[in-house]
Structures are given as C-alpha cells and as structure tokens.
Motif scaffolding. Sequence first.
Motif, PDB file in Angstrom:
ATOM      1  N   ARG A 154     -52.600   5.357  17.127  1.00 54.46           N
ATOM      2  CA  ARG A 154     -51.185   4.989  17.040  1.00 54.46           C
ATOM      3  C   ARG A 154     -50.698   5.015  15.592  1.00 54.46           C
ATOM      4  NH1 ARG A 154     -50.807  -0.413  20.699  1.00 54.46           N
ATOM      5  NH2 ARG A 154     -48.585   0.103  20.732  1.00 54.46           N
ATOM      6  N   GLY A 155     -51.566   5.499  14.694  1.00 55.01           N
ATOM      7  CA  GLY A 155     -51.161   5.673  13.306  1.00 55.01           C
ATOM      8  C   GLY A 155     -51.291   4.442  12.440  1.00 55.01           C
ATOM      9  N   THR A 156     -52.078   3.453  12.875  1.00 55.24           N
ATOM     10  CA  THR A 156     -52.190   2.187  12.157  1.00 55.24           C
ATOM     11  C   THR A 156     -53.614   1.924  11.710  1.00 55.24           C
ATOM     12  OG1 THR A 156     -50.365   1.199  13.415  1.00 55.24           O
ATOM     13  CG2 THR A 156     -51.894  -0.321  12.358  1.00 55.24           C
ATOM     14  N   CYS A 157     -53.771   1.454  10.471  1.00 58.42           N
ATOM     15  CA  CYS A 157     -55.082   1.045   9.995  1.00 58.42           C
ATOM     16  C   CYS A 157     -54.919   0.074   8.830  1.00 58.42           C
ATOM     17  CB  CYS A 157     -55.908   2.251   9.542  1.00 58.42           C
ATOM     18  SG  CYS A 157     -57.628   1.814   9.097  1.00 58.42           S
ATOM     19  N   GLY A 158     -55.857  -0.860   8.734  1.00 58.16           N
ATOM     20  CA  GLY A 158     -55.898  -1.794   7.615  1.00 58.16           C
ATOM     21  C   GLY A 158     -57.285  -1.772   7.008  1.00 58.16           C
ATOM     22  N   VAL A 159     -57.370  -1.773   5.678  1.00 55.40           N
ATOM     23  CA  VAL A 159     -58.661  -1.788   5.001  1.00 55.40           C
ATOM     24  C   VAL A 159     -58.722  -2.959   4.030  1.00 55.40           C
ATOM     25  CG1 VAL A 159     -58.877   0.721   5.186  1.00 55.40           C
ATOM     26  CG2 VAL A 159     -57.984  -0.282   3.070  1.00 55.40           C
ATOM     27  N   ALA A 160     -59.914  -3.519   3.893  1.00 57.88           N
ATOM     28  CA  ALA A 160     -60.151  -4.604   2.950  1.00 57.88           C
ATOM     29  C   ALA A 160     -61.000  -4.079   1.802  1.00 57.88           C
ATOM     30  CB  ALA A 160     -60.869  -5.759   3.641  1.00 57.88           C
ATOM     31  N   VAL A 161     -60.661  -4.503   0.590  1.00 58.26           N
ATOM     32  CA  VAL A 161     -61.371  -4.079  -0.612  1.00 58.26           C
ATOM     33  C   VAL A 161     -61.889  -5.312  -1.336  1.00 58.26           C
ATOM     34  CG1 VAL A 161     -61.225  -2.813  -2.788  1.00 58.26           C
ATOM     35  CG2 VAL A 161     -59.811  -2.109  -0.845  1.00 58.26           C
ATOM     36  N   GLY A 162     -63.193  -5.363  -1.565  1.00 55.67           N
ATOM     37  CA  GLY A 162     -63.772  -6.478  -2.297  1.00 55.67           C
ATOM     38  C   GLY A 162     -63.698  -6.239  -3.793  1.00 55.67           C
ATOM     39  N   ALA A 168     -60.969 -10.552  -2.166  1.00 52.09           N
ATOM     40  CA  ALA A 168     -60.686  -9.232  -1.605  1.00 52.09           C
ATOM     41  C   ALA A 168     -59.205  -9.160  -1.267  1.00 52.09           C
ATOM     42  CB  ALA A 168     -61.530  -8.978  -0.354  1.00 52.09           C
ATOM     43  N   PHE A 169     -58.690  -7.936  -1.231  1.00 48.53           N
ATOM     44  CA  PHE A 169     -57.307  -7.738  -0.795  1.00 48.53           C
ATOM     45  C   PHE A 169     -57.293  -6.697   0.304  1.00 48.53           C
ATOM     46  CE2 PHE A 169     -57.739  -4.352  -3.951  1.00 48.53           C
ATOM     47  CZ  PHE A 169     -56.979  -3.314  -3.431  1.00 48.53           C
ATOM     48  N   GLU A 170     -56.143  -6.553   0.937  1.00 50.96           N
ATOM     49  CA  GLU A 170     -56.019  -5.641   2.075  1.00 50.96           C
ATOM     50  C   GLU A 170     -54.870  -4.671   1.872  1.00 50.96           C
ATOM     51  OE1 GLU A 170     -54.996  -6.148   6.814  1.00 50.96           O
ATOM     52  OE2 GLU A 170     -56.541  -7.406   5.907  1.00 50.96           O
ATOM     53  N   ALA A 171     -55.078  -3.432   2.299  1.00 51.07           N
ATOM     54  CA  ALA A 171     -54.026  -2.416   2.311  1.00 51.07           C
ATOM     55  C   ALA A 171     -53.861  -1.928   3.742  1.00 51.07           C
ATOM     56  CB  ALA A 171     -54.386  -1.251   1.387  1.00 51.07           C
ATOM     57  N   ASP A 172     -52.631  -1.893   4.212  1.00 46.45           N
ATOM     58  CA  ASP A 172     -52.337  -1.502   5.591  1.00 46.45           C
ATOM     59  C   ASP A 172     -51.345  -0.349   5.608  1.00 46.45           C
ATOM     60  OD1 ASP A 172     -53.703  -3.913   6.805  1.00 46.45           O
ATOM     61  OD2 ASP A 172     -52.146  -4.915   5.655  1.00 46.45           O
ATOM     62  N   VAL A 173     -51.456   0.492   6.616  1.00 46.73           N
ATOM     63  CA  VAL A 173     -50.548   1.622   6.737  1.00 46.73           C
ATOM     64  C   VAL A 173     -50.144   1.831   8.190  1.00 46.73           C
ATOM     65  CG1 VAL A 173     -52.392   3.329   6.994  1.00 46.73           C
ATOM     66  CG2 VAL A 173     -50.180   4.049   6.093  1.00 46.73           C
ATOM     67  N   GLN A 174     -48.896   2.216   8.385  1.00 49.85           N
ATOM     68  CA  GLN A 174     -48.406   2.725   9.663  1.00 49.85           C
ATOM     69  C   GLN A 174     -47.790   4.081   9.380  1.00 49.85           C
ATOM     70  OE1 GLN A 174     -48.154   1.865  13.142  1.00 49.85           O
ATOM     71  NE2 GLN A 174     -47.432   3.982  13.107  1.00 49.85           N
ATOM     72  N   PHE A 175     -48.332   5.134  10.011  1.00 52.19           N
ATOM     73  CA  PHE A 175     -47.805   6.477   9.819  1.00 52.19           C
ATOM     74  C   PHE A 175     -46.374   6.589  10.331  1.00 52.19           C
ATOM     75  CE2 PHE A 175     -51.986   9.157   9.852  1.00 52.19           C
ATOM     76  CZ  PHE A 175     -52.178   8.860   8.518  1.00 52.19           C
ATOM     77  N   ALA A 176     -45.638   7.531   9.758  1.00 51.35           N
ATOM     78  CA  ALA A 176     -44.342   7.907  10.316  1.00 51.35           C
ATOM     79  C   ALA A 176     -44.565   8.419  11.732  1.00 51.35           C
ATOM     80  CB  ALA A 176     -43.693   8.986   9.456  1.00 51.35           C
ATOM     81  N   CYS A 186     -56.771   5.455   8.431  1.00 50.81           N
ATOM     82  CA  CYS A 186     -57.684   4.702   7.568  1.00 50.81           C
ATOM     83  C   CYS A 186     -57.912   5.423   6.245  1.00 50.81           C
ATOM     84  CB  CYS A 186     -59.005   4.453   8.277  1.00 50.81           C
ATOM     85  SG  CYS A 186     -58.880   3.349   9.697  1.00 50.81           S
ATOM     86  N   ASP A 187     -57.872   6.760   6.274  1.00 50.12           N
ATOM     87  CA  ASP A 187     -57.997   7.523   5.037  1.00 50.12           C
ATOM     88  C   ASP A 187     -56.822   7.220   4.114  1.00 50.12           C
ATOM     89  OD1 ASP A 187     -60.347   8.691   5.900  1.00 50.12           O
ATOM     90  OD2 ASP A 187     -59.367  10.504   6.646  1.00 50.12           O
ATOM     91  N   ASP A 188     -55.629   7.150   4.704  1.00 54.89           N
ATOM     92  CA  ASP A 188     -54.445   6.852   3.898  1.00 54.89           C
ATOM     93  C   ASP A 188     -54.458   5.406   3.413  1.00 54.89           C
ATOM     94  OD1 ASP A 188     -53.627   9.443   4.556  1.00 54.89           O
ATOM     95  OD2 ASP A 188     -51.517   8.843   4.593  1.00 54.89           O
ATOM     96  N   ALA A 189     -54.907   4.486   4.263  1.00 52.85           N
ATOM     97  CA  ALA A 189     -54.991   3.082   3.856  1.00 52.85           C
ATOM     98  C   ALA A 189     -55.953   2.936   2.687  1.00 52.85           C
ATOM     99  CB  ALA A 189     -55.434   2.218   5.026  1.00 52.85           C
ATOM    100  N   ARG A 190     -57.053   3.675   2.719  1.00 53.11           N
ATOM    101  CA  ARG A 190     -58.018   3.651   1.616  1.00 53.11           C
ATOM    102  C   ARG A 190     -57.381   4.194   0.340  1.00 53.11           C
ATOM    103  NH1 ARG A 190     -61.270   7.315  -0.580  1.00 53.11           N
ATOM    104  NH2 ARG A 190     -63.167   6.606  -1.652  1.00 53.11           N
ATOM    105  N   ASN A 194     -56.715   2.308  -3.202  1.00 55.52           N
ATOM    106  CA  ASN A 194     -57.130   2.846  -4.491  1.00 55.52           C
ATOM    107  C   ASN A 194     -55.986   2.766  -5.507  1.00 55.52           C
ATOM    108  OD1 ASN A 194     -59.027   4.297  -6.236  1.00 55.52           O
ATOM    109  ND2 ASN A 194     -57.644   6.041  -5.985  1.00 55.52           N
ATOM    110  N   LEU A 195     -54.763   3.074  -5.069  1.00 54.79           N
ATOM    111  CA  LEU A 195     -53.607   2.968  -5.945  1.00 54.79           C
ATOM    112  C   LEU A 195     -53.394   1.520  -6.386  1.00 54.79           C
ATOM    113  CD1 LEU A 195     -51.027   5.274  -4.084  1.00 54.79           C
ATOM    114  CD2 LEU A 195     -52.282   5.802  -6.201  1.00 54.79           C
ATOM    115  N   ALA A 196     -53.488   0.601  -5.431  1.00 47.14           N
ATOM    116  CA  ALA A 196     -53.294  -0.805  -5.744  1.00 47.14           C
ATOM    117  C   ALA A 196     -54.365  -1.293  -6.717  1.00 47.14           C
ATOM    118  CB  ALA A 196     -53.301  -1.644  -4.471  1.00 47.14           C
ATOM    119  N   LEU A 197     -55.590  -0.828  -6.503  1.00 47.35           N
ATOM    120  CA  LEU A 197     -56.684  -1.235  -7.383  1.00 47.35           C
ATOM    121  C   LEU A 197     -56.435  -0.753  -8.811  1.00 47.35           C
ATOM    122  CD1 LEU A 197     -59.396  -2.658  -7.571  1.00 47.35           C
ATOM    123  CD2 LEU A 197     -60.490  -0.508  -6.933  1.00 47.35           C
TER     124      LEU A 197
END
Length: 204
Positions: A154-162, A168-176, A186-190, A194-197
């Motif tokens: 459904r175009g949704t993923c969330g990843v946690a980064v330690g 740790a923080f989390e980055a989430d994405v919902q595709f258009a 999940c590739d885009d969330a990662r 990386n940008l946030a880091l």
Amino acid sequence: MPPLSRFRGVVAGLALMSMLAACSRTTGGTATPGPSSAPATSSSGLPVPTVANPLPASLIQGDPCKALTDAQVKGLFTNTPTRDQVADDTGVAHACGWHDVDRGSLVMIQFVYAWKRGLADVYATQGRGGFFKVLAPVQGYPVVAYSPRDDRSRGTCGVAVGIADNAAFEADVQFANSAVGKADPCDDARKIANLALTTLKGGA
C-alpha cells in the motif's frame, strides 16, 4: 479512509507498538542497570545491533521538523509539500510530517522518546505478528523496518535508526497514489532516514 489519514494512523501506532512490546516483558528479581559487554538479544534471540560510534541522544530531543532541510524536502516531492506547523506529541514521540495532499504522499520524522533502550525496544516487537525486517545500515548506524502489519503493498513503511544504544528515531513514508506498487517504500524510508541523519550529525 483517505491515504494520508490512514498513513497517520499507522505511524502513530508504530512507536507505540514497540513501547508496549518492551513493557510486556516480565522478569524476576530486581533490575540493576550497568554496562554490558555483550549485545542485548530480542525475544526471538536475534542480537540487537550495538552502535559503534554513538551520537548524542540530545540530537533527538529537539524539533523533528528541523530534521530535514528545505532542500532535502524539496528533493523528495514532485510538488511543494505542506509541512506540519508544529511537531505533534503522540505520547511516545514528537513527530513532524511533510505531505502532498493532492498526490497522497507523506514523509514523517519521529523522535521517539519512549525508546529508552534504543533499537532494543524495536527488536522487542518481533514475533508479535507484525512486520520486521533488518535493513542495511545508514552511515554506519543500524536500521530496521517494522510495523504492526506489512503495508508495503500500500506504499507505506516506517524504519527505525539507532543513533546510540539508548536512542533512536523513526522515518516514515507513504508513496504518492500513482507510485504505489512500483517500488519498496522501505527503501525510500531508509533514504529519508539517511537524509535526516546527515542533518542531525551536522548539529552534533
């Protein structure tokens, strides 16, 4: 449910799920905090990765709306997105989102203050019927994708980064809408993580 509303409902439950999983563990005796020479293990026995070069935990105690620069955000969206006016306190995290309502896309950064043991609290969600997948690290920091259910289709993923063994923080994405099913969110969330880091490390 409209895509953005559904996505916000999902990400609101991600950090909460890990917090509940951590709280549900029961042990006997009295806990005595102290250093450990071995990595923690999750309920499934999978070793929780340690952070070799930890960043200050204070980096995720600020405003998540500043975790991505204007230039970074511009590169993530086709149209100019709308940003949350202020960070939202979900009860387990401070979260900020950028979204394109017309296309149904959204990016969110969550500074999860409930993760007192960093990724160990996320690893505690394994074996509870949700989605869990270890991803390649970003800039040497461990990453894992997780969710109460697998919503990648459904175009949704969330990843946690330690960023430290206790943070740790989390980055989430919902595709258009037009991009759903064409790539792994999940590739885009990662990539967003990386940008946030990069931004966070710039303020270290």
